[in-house]
Scaffold this motif. Structure first.
Motif, PDB file in Angstrom:
ATOM      1  N   THR A  81       0.855  -1.190   0.000  1.00  0.00           N
ATOM      2  CA  THR A  81       0.000   0.000   0.000  1.00  0.00           C
ATOM      3  C   THR A  81       0.884   1.231   0.000  1.00  0.00           C
ATOM      4  O   THR A  81       1.831   1.325   0.784  1.00  0.00           O
ATOM      5  N   SER A  83       0.582   5.429   0.288  1.00  0.00           N
ATOM      6  CA  SER A  83      -0.307   6.547   0.588  1.00  0.00           C
ATOM      7  C   SER A  83       0.251   7.828  -0.014  1.00  0.00           C
ATOM      8  O   SER A  83       1.469   7.988  -0.142  1.00  0.00           O
ATOM      9  N   ASP A 130      -6.458   2.453 -14.064  1.00  0.00           N
ATOM     10  CA  ASP A 130      -6.498   1.825 -12.735  1.00  0.00           C
ATOM     11  C   ASP A 130      -6.895   0.366 -12.891  1.00  0.00           C
ATOM     12  O   ASP A 130      -8.023   0.063 -13.279  1.00  0.00           O
ATOM     13  N   HIS A 135      -8.851   1.191  -3.447  1.00  0.00           N
ATOM     14  CA  HIS A 135      -8.132   2.278  -2.795  1.00  0.00           C
ATOM     15  C   HIS A 135      -8.958   2.787  -1.615  1.00  0.00           C
ATOM     16  O   HIS A 135     -10.188   2.711  -1.626  1.00  0.00           O
ATOM     17  N   LEU A 182      -3.432   4.142  -1.817  1.00  0.00           N
ATOM     18  CA  LEU A 182      -3.582   3.348  -3.033  1.00  0.00           C
ATOM     19  C   LEU A 182      -3.293   1.881  -2.729  1.00  0.00           C
ATOM     20  O   LEU A 182      -2.438   1.569  -1.901  1.00  0.00           O
TER      21      LEU A 182
END
Length: 272
Positions: A81, A83, A130, A135, A182
């Motif tokens: 992940t 951010s 995407d 998210h 994300l």
């Protein structure tokens, strides 16, 4: 401060106005957003690359990006992940605003075709590609307390990473907005609780964000607080900055919702 009591009739009228506004917004929006971007990620034309950065697990990176440039954030070495936060480079008091992003588009599901707003009602990013759709715009990134409780001493967290990069940009920790995470498959269950949906991510997921203004951006590559893995082992994330490319008049991100249209009108008026 005196509390103002509203009558049932006034409450009903306010709700009716809200529901009418919501209905009009949803009717304007596309009935279905495009399908996820294809996997594996298509190769990048080397002539478009302005810069490429690999953010190691636990670390951060900041950059200045021009209007019209695109950032591809890709999980080329495994799941992690990442951010992000952002400020207008012209006036850093204008910053990423996730509550407005959610309210203006009537959804917490940020995916291809959606936009991300600032606190001045302008569009900061368009999500042009995407593959994930998983998210988190609700919880934000990790903190020292959340890491300590889960992993013990000695791990880096997103809050401290953002303080470091904000300080280097001449900003204060009070200037840090809520972060967009994300590749964080967070959903809200029927009881209103946050849930981590491990089945949503895909191997090699990526997202492309087109900058709609000149910005200072910051990334933090740290595990999300809800990540079920008991081991602190974020994988490196690749961020590729791509040069400005033409945008079609009927670009989906610019036309998908009435709120996006108004946001881009605000962008245009600010440059006059």
């Amino acid at each position: 401060m005196q509390h103002v009591r509203r009558s049932p009739e006034e409450i009903a009228a306010n709700r009716a106005r809200y529901e009418d506004h919501q209905r009009k917004g949803l009717e304007f929006a596309p009935k279905a957003l495009p399908t996820p971007s294809p996997l594996p990620a298509p190769p990048i034309d080397a002539t478009l690359i302005v810069h490429q950065e690999i953010i190691p697990g636990g670390w951060y990176w900041s950059t200045r990006i021009k209007r019209g440039e695109t950032l591809r954030v890709a999980q080329e070495q495994g799941f992690s992940t990442v951010s992000l936060v952002a400020w207008s480079a012209v006036d850093t008091s204008e910053r990423l605003n996730l509550p407005d992003t959610v309210k203006m588009q009537w959804t917490t599901a940020l995916s291809k075709g959606r936009v991300i707003f600032s606190d001045m009602g302008r569009v900061m990013f368009s999500i042009t590609e995407d593959s994930s759709g998983a998210h988190d715009c609700l919880m934000g990134g990790s903190t020292a307390a959340s890491n300590l409780a889960k992993y013990g001493e000695g791990t880096r967290n997103s809050r401290d990473n953002f303080i470091k990069l904000a300080t280097k940009a001449g900003l204060d920790k009070r200037d840090i907005p809520a972060a967009l995470a994300l590749f964080a498959p967070v959903r809200v269950d029927a009881n209103g609780k946050f849930a981590w949906k491990s089945e949503l991510p895909h191997e090699g997921d990526y997202v492309e964000l087109r900058a709609e203004m000149e910005m200072i951006m910051g990334f933090s590559n740290c595990p999300h607080p809800l990540d079920p893995s008991p081991v602190y082992a974020p994988k490196p994330v690749t961020v590729t900055r791509l040069s400005v490319r033409p945008v079609a008049d009927d670009d989906l991100c610019r036309t998908a919702t009435a709120e996006a249209v108004r946001g881009f009108e605000n962008n245009a008026s600010a440059t006059l």
